[in-house]
Scaffold this active site. Sequence first.
Site, PDB file in Angstrom:
ATOM      1  N   ALA A   1       6.644  -8.885  -0.502  1.00 25.26           N
ATOM      2  CA  ALA A   1       5.578 -10.100   0.220  1.00 25.26           C
ATOM      3  C   ALA A   1       4.946  -9.156   1.303  1.00 25.26           C
ATOM      4  O   ALA A   1       5.283  -8.175   1.795  1.00 25.26           O
ATOM      5  CB  ALA A   1       6.540 -11.021   0.947  1.00 25.26           C
TER       6      ALA A   1
ATOM      7  N   GLY B   1      10.138  -8.805  -2.452  1.00 26.19           N
ATOM      8  CA  GLY B   1       9.584  -9.619  -3.419  1.00 26.19           C
ATOM      9  C   GLY B   1       9.051  -8.810  -4.527  1.00 26.19           C
ATOM     10  O   GLY B   1       8.927  -9.463  -5.837  1.00 26.19           O
TER      11      GLY B   1
ATOM     12  N   GLU C   1      12.244  -8.756  -6.802  1.00 31.20           N
ATOM     13  CA  GLU C   1      12.260 -10.346  -7.078  1.00 31.20           C
ATOM     14  C   GLU C   1      11.406 -10.576  -8.270  1.00 31.20           C
ATOM     15  O   GLU C   1      11.831 -11.234  -9.316  1.00 31.20           O
ATOM     16  CB  GLU C   1      12.350 -11.428  -5.934  1.00 31.20           C
ATOM     17  CG  GLU C   1      13.207 -11.015  -4.646  1.00 31.20           C
ATOM     18  CD  GLU C   1      13.193 -12.098  -3.469  1.00 31.20           C
ATOM     19  OE1 GLU C   1      12.095 -11.705  -2.900  1.00 31.20           O
ATOM     20  OE2 GLU C   1      13.870 -12.654  -3.585  1.00 31.20           O
TER      21      GLU C   1
ATOM     22  N   GLU D   1      14.991  -7.262   2.940  1.00 30.96           N
ATOM     23  CA  GLU D   1      14.615  -8.572   3.575  1.00 30.96           C
ATOM     24  C   GLU D   1      15.299  -8.503   4.817  1.00 30.96           C
ATOM     25  O   GLU D   1      14.713  -8.846   5.825  1.00 30.96           O
ATOM     26  CB  GLU D   1      14.382  -9.586   2.848  1.00 30.96           C
ATOM     27  CG  GLU D   1      13.311  -9.958   1.856  1.00 30.96           C
ATOM     28  CD  GLU D   1      13.686  -9.141   0.491  1.00 30.96           C
ATOM     29  OE1 GLU D   1      14.569  -8.401   0.443  1.00 30.96           O
ATOM     30  OE2 GLU D   1      12.996  -9.828  -0.253  1.00 30.96           O
TER      31      GLU D   1
HETATM   32  C1  LIG Z   1       8.660   2.158   1.341  1.00 34.06           C
HETATM   33  C2  LIG Z   1       7.371   1.551   1.677  1.00 34.06           C
HETATM   34  C3  LIG Z   1       6.979   0.390   0.906  1.00 34.06           C
HETATM   35  C4  LIG Z   1       6.170   2.667   1.679  1.00 34.06           C
HETATM   36  O1  LIG Z   1       6.691   3.674   2.768  1.00 34.06           O
HETATM   37  P1  LIG Z   1       5.633   5.055   2.861  1.00 34.06           P
HETATM   38  O2  LIG Z   1       5.085   5.203   1.783  1.00 34.06           O
HETATM   39  O3  LIG Z   1       6.523   5.589   4.170  1.00 34.06           O
HETATM   40  O4  LIG Z   1       4.531   4.085   3.631  1.00 34.06           O
HETATM   41  P2  LIG Z   1       4.489   3.347   4.908  1.00 34.06           P
HETATM   42  O5  LIG Z   1       3.774   3.938   5.967  1.00 34.06           O
HETATM   43  O6  LIG Z   1       5.956   2.414   5.257  1.00 34.06           O
HETATM   44  O7  LIG Z   1       3.454   2.133   4.781  1.00 34.06           O
HETATM   45  C5  LIG Z   1       2.208   2.435   4.314  1.00 34.06           C
HETATM   46  C6  LIG Z   1       1.372   1.137   4.761  1.00 34.06           C
HETATM   47  O8  LIG Z   1       1.718  -0.070   4.044  1.00 34.06           O
HETATM   48  C7  LIG Z   1       2.312  -1.182   4.914  1.00 34.06           C
HETATM   49  N1  LIG Z   1       3.109  -1.903   4.131  1.00 34.06           N
HETATM   50  C8  LIG Z   1       4.374  -1.579   3.793  1.00 34.06           C
HETATM   51  N2  LIG Z   1       4.897  -2.535   3.193  1.00 34.06           N
HETATM   52  C9  LIG Z   1       4.214  -3.745   3.296  1.00 34.06           C
HETATM   53  C10 LIG Z   1       4.312  -5.191   2.974  1.00 34.06           C
HETATM   54  N3  LIG Z   1       5.566  -5.401   2.228  1.00 34.06           N
HETATM   55  N4  LIG Z   1       3.462  -5.817   3.599  1.00 34.06           N
HETATM   56  C11 LIG Z   1       2.556  -5.515   4.178  1.00 34.06           C
HETATM   57  N5  LIG Z   1       2.314  -3.891   4.585  1.00 34.06           N
HETATM   58  C12 LIG Z   1       3.021  -3.426   4.250  1.00 34.06           C
HETATM   59  C13 LIG Z   1       2.727  -0.520   6.283  1.00 34.06           C
HETATM   60  O9  LIG Z   1       2.652  -1.431   7.135  1.00 34.06           O
HETATM   61  C14 LIG Z   1       1.672   0.796   6.144  1.00 34.06           C
HETATM   62  O10 LIG Z   1       0.494   0.222   6.963  1.00 34.06           O
HETATM   63  P3  LIG Z   1       0.240   0.634   8.296  1.00 34.06           P
HETATM   64  O11 LIG Z   1       0.478   1.980   8.497  1.00 34.06           O
HETATM   65  O12 LIG Z   1       1.147  -0.231   9.179  1.00 34.06           O
HETATM   66  O13 LIG Z   1      -1.359   0.132   8.477  1.00 34.06           O
HETATM   67  C15 LIG Z   1       7.731   0.916   3.303  1.00 34.06           C
HETATM   68  O14 LIG Z   1       6.256   0.659   3.559  1.00 34.06           O
HETATM   69  C16 LIG Z   1       8.174  -0.204   3.436  1.00 34.06           C
HETATM   70  O15 LIG Z   1       9.487  -0.099   3.269  1.00 34.06           O
HETATM   71  N6  LIG Z   1       7.941  -1.223   3.357  1.00 34.06           N
HETATM   72  C17 LIG Z   1       8.521  -2.627   3.515  1.00 34.06           C
HETATM   73  C18 LIG Z   1       9.267  -3.022   2.234  1.00 34.06           C
HETATM   74  C19 LIG Z   1       9.822  -4.402   2.408  1.00 34.06           C
HETATM   75  O16 LIG Z   1      10.377  -4.549   3.342  1.00 34.06           O
HETATM   76  N7  LIG Z   1       9.543  -5.432   1.619  1.00 34.06           N
HETATM   77  C20 LIG Z   1      10.172  -6.524   1.970  1.00 34.06           C
HETATM   78  C21 LIG Z   1       8.915  -7.415   2.372  1.00 34.06           C
HETATM   79  S1  LIG Z   1       9.552  -9.259   2.594  1.00 34.06           S
HETATM   80  C22 LIG Z   1       9.813  -9.806   1.137  1.00 34.06           C
HETATM   81  O17 LIG Z   1       9.465  -9.223   0.022  1.00 34.06           O
HETATM   82  C23 LIG Z   1       9.978 -11.247   1.099  1.00 34.06           C
HETATM   83  C24 LIG Z   1      10.173 -11.886   0.082  1.00 34.06           C
HETATM   84  C25 LIG Z   1      10.766 -13.285  -0.043  1.00 34.06           C
HETATM   85  C26 LIG Z   1       9.394 -14.239   0.178  1.00 34.06           C
HETATM   86  C27 LIG Z   1       9.727 -15.460   0.296  1.00 34.06           C
HETATM   87  C28 LIG Z   1       8.910 -16.516   0.069  1.00 34.06           C
HETATM   88  C29 LIG Z   1       9.411 -17.703  -0.006  1.00 34.06           C
HETATM   89  C30 LIG Z   1       9.160 -18.299   1.514  1.00 34.06           C
HETATM   90  C31 LIG Z   1      10.095 -19.601   1.641  1.00 34.06           C
HETATM   91  C32 LIG Z   1       9.535 -19.668   2.960  1.00 34.06           C
HETATM   92  C33 LIG Z   1      10.305 -20.964   3.669  1.00 34.06           C
HETATM   93  C34 LIG Z   1       9.926 -21.210   5.051  1.00 34.06           C
HETATM   94  C35 LIG Z   1       9.734 -22.412   5.383  1.00 34.06           C
HETATM   95  C36 LIG Z   1       9.129 -22.354   6.586  1.00 34.06           C
HETATM   96  C37 LIG Z   1       8.723 -23.800   6.771  1.00 34.06           C
HETATM   97  O18 LIG Z   1       9.743 -24.598   6.457  1.00 34.06           O
HETATM   98  O19 LIG Z   1       7.972 -24.185   7.454  1.00 34.06           O
END
Ligand SMILES: CC(C)(COP(=O)(O)OP(=O)(O)OC[C@H]1O[C@@H](n2cnc3c(N)ncnc32)[C@H](O)[C@@H]1OP(=O)(O)O)[C@@H](O)C(=O)NCCC(=O)NCCSC(=O)/C=C/CCCCCCCCCCCCC(=O)O
Length: 720
Positions: free
Chosen positions: A61, A100, A103, A123
């Site tokens: 996500a 995500g 997923e 997450e």
């Molecule tokens: C391994 C990586 C992917 C890459 O690593 P690397 O190659 O070393 O590069 P980085 O420097 O780390 O990253 C490069 C740039 O990319 C940006 N980045 C990376 N990942 C993301 C991302 N997921 N989103 C946005 N941006 C991202 C990073 O910031 C760098 O940019 P910058 O330098 O900062 O400018 C590594 O990046 C990594 O590990 N990334 C994270 C991976 C991760 O953790 N993924 C999980 C994300 S969370 C998710 O997926 C959740 C899913 C479930 C969603 C559920 C939706 C349902 C919602 C229900 C909500 C209920 C709430 C109700 C509230 C209410 O009731 O109101």
Amino acid sequence: MAQYSRISGSVGLITLKSLPVNALGAVVRQGIVDSLKTALQDPKVTSVVICGQNGVFCGGADIKEFGDSESGPPLIPMIHAIEAGNKPMVAAIEGFALGGGLELALGCHYRIAHSKARLGLPEVTLGLLPAAGGSQRLPRLIGVPAALDLIITGRHVTAAEALQLGIVDQVTDHHTVDAAVKFALSVAGRPLDARRISSYSCPPVSGDLDALFEEVMRKVRRGARGAIAPVACVQAVRAAATLPYARGMERERELMATLFTSGQARALQYSFFAQRAVSRWSTPSGARWDASAPKPVRKVAVIGLGTMGRGIAVALAQAGFPVVSVETQEKQLTEAKRAVSQMLERGAKRRGVAAPLDKMSYSSNIQAVADVDLVIEAVFEDMGLKKKIFQQLSAVCKPDALLCTNTSSLDVDQLASQTRNPELVVGMHFFAPAHVMKLLEVVYGPRSSPQALATAMQLGKKMGKVSVAVGNCPGFVGNRMLKAYVEQAFFLLEEGATPELVDSALEEFGFSMGFFKVSDLSGLDVGWKVRKEDGLALPGVSTGPSARIRQGRRYSPLGDLLCQRGRFGQKTGSGWYQYGKPGGRVATPDPWLHSFLEEYRAQHGLVPRRIDPQEVLERCLYALINEGFRILEDGIAAGPEDIDCIYVFGYGWPHYRGGPMFYAAMVGLPKVLERLEHYYRAHPDVPDLQPCSLLRRLVASGSPPVQKWKEAIKKLHSQL
Ligand SMILES: CC(C)(COP(=O)(O)OP(=O)(O)OC[C@H]1O[C@@H](n2cnc3c(N)ncnc32)[C@H](O)[C@@H]1OP(=O)(O)O)[C@@H](O)C(=O)NCCC(=O)NCCSC(=O)/C=C/CCCCCCCCCCCCC(=O)O
């Protein structure tokens, strides 16, 4: 966005396109939904492949959108639609499938991964749980124990492990999309019911399911130290194991709703971006990461093989660098060789790789460093000795070699002045044990060149460290702030607290150990030595009014008095606590210490009062935070992110609290200011409690959110 095309006649290809990691933002989700509709409606299409552009499947996500109001098609129904589709859907996983992203892949009927791909549900590291069905599908696919491991730790697995666990169906060394298309053609027309993971039951576990969850929950609560996401992850997997899929999804959503808006999730997501922000360093003189090319580093030397030197050498060898280790004392050298080899072997065993013993060479002669590109000096904290070594290094090393010091507080500029090329001198302050701890403070002096700084920052990154560039001042960032915190802990004892009270307040806050336990572990003599060198711990000044005043301000000699009695902590069997025997590890409250504190207070006319845990936290943490503001004001750290990374990765600050500066913003700057004013009024002889002018000015300017402080500080500076 997502791009749609038809290839090989009958395969619909959906390509996620959103640089840099194809995160599932609103536009990408809309693209997937539209492409899916087209593919399902096109009679020529018999199967579908989902892939990502640029060799990356999907990073999950879009974390940047978490704070925004939801727009675009929601993720969960989108994944359900993929799974419910009547044509085989194949995920072609290159690079990584995380959160995500995985997923989404679990919603597909088949998964093909490149051998170099990494998969995971991280997450929990963002204070969340895999709430797009991940907590419900993964246990159904690979079983409860394996799913718990992945979901609670957030660890990434290799494609090979994913295949072994049953997460992917095939691993390829070739072009992943081609392999996935071939596979998609081969499964076209096959029945799909047995491929829809949501219709599975979790594989039965051996033994009692309730007992398994209770045991896991006990361990998780103990290890989480107040973090709520790991606990919610266990609860969600338990729902997968005990409820039908639809009810499990409801539970997943309920749990996620609590996490999603929590302060812990905000802190961890802030920390995710902070770690990336600190790699884009800048200095007050205008040097910047994107304008300074690092020098190539092929071979490194470490001078001094005490605890720090050994850890640094191991970390370098593990990162693949040939290392020359120099230790002039033969006995120490022999011991160190054995210890380093053991550390490398243990590390290799843990990681399932060969120990990089061939990277290490040793010498007792400093001439051995003549051909290295970078030296890290790690001898005792003795300015005279270090100066001598820098003079020798300057004579022996290649003229363009970078000369680094692992000092934790000494003046890097004084060392630079001993060399021919002071611009090539920087501090590389590692934290013990250096092969384990993630933090590296890279200290630039007034004469360090941007290239030298860039080189040390890059080396730290290659060693897997969170490297933070900081200016040169006593204690740099971490230890400078710590001084204010430690001082408050001592004063609290004088005023009526016990080590147990102080430590339990700090542990309740989330530190793995309170200050006094840490101090016993690392040895009280360490701080004593520093205080003696700073002219603070003076022999024979244990009575009279001057006993508690040094250099014009309040001073507590309590630590010195314990050291004078040979109580150095665990190593001598007693310190702030009792350990039963020298080298004992279990801290128990010590009646002797309590009487000693009573006598000390009586001797100095201090009337003990009841101190509550709230005061302990406010005094220790706000004093530390106040110093953090001074550091920002002085330009020693470029922004609050730098300080927060230092504290989270080097000083055990609970990760789910973001770091001290983030914490201050969460508490509210006006409240921090008000409490500091209150305590300063009560203790006017403690300058650390006097609110710093930057804090006052930030409050006066409306207390901007922490993400805006850098800008606000620049503006405030330009107004002066
Ligand atoms: C391994 C990586 C992917 C890459 O690593 P690397 O190659 O070393 O590069 P980085 O420097 O780390 O990253 C490069 C740039 O990319 C940006 N980045 C990376 N990942 C993301 C991302 N997921 N989103 C946005 N941006 C991202 C990073 O910031 C760098 O940019 P910058 O330098 O900062 O400018 C590594 O990046 C990594 O590990 N990334 C994270 C991976 C991760 O953790 N993924 C999980 C994300 S969370 C998710 O997926 C959740 C899913 C479930 C969603 C559920 C939706 C349902 C919602 C229900 C909500 C209920 C709430 C109700 C509230 C209410 O009731 O109101």
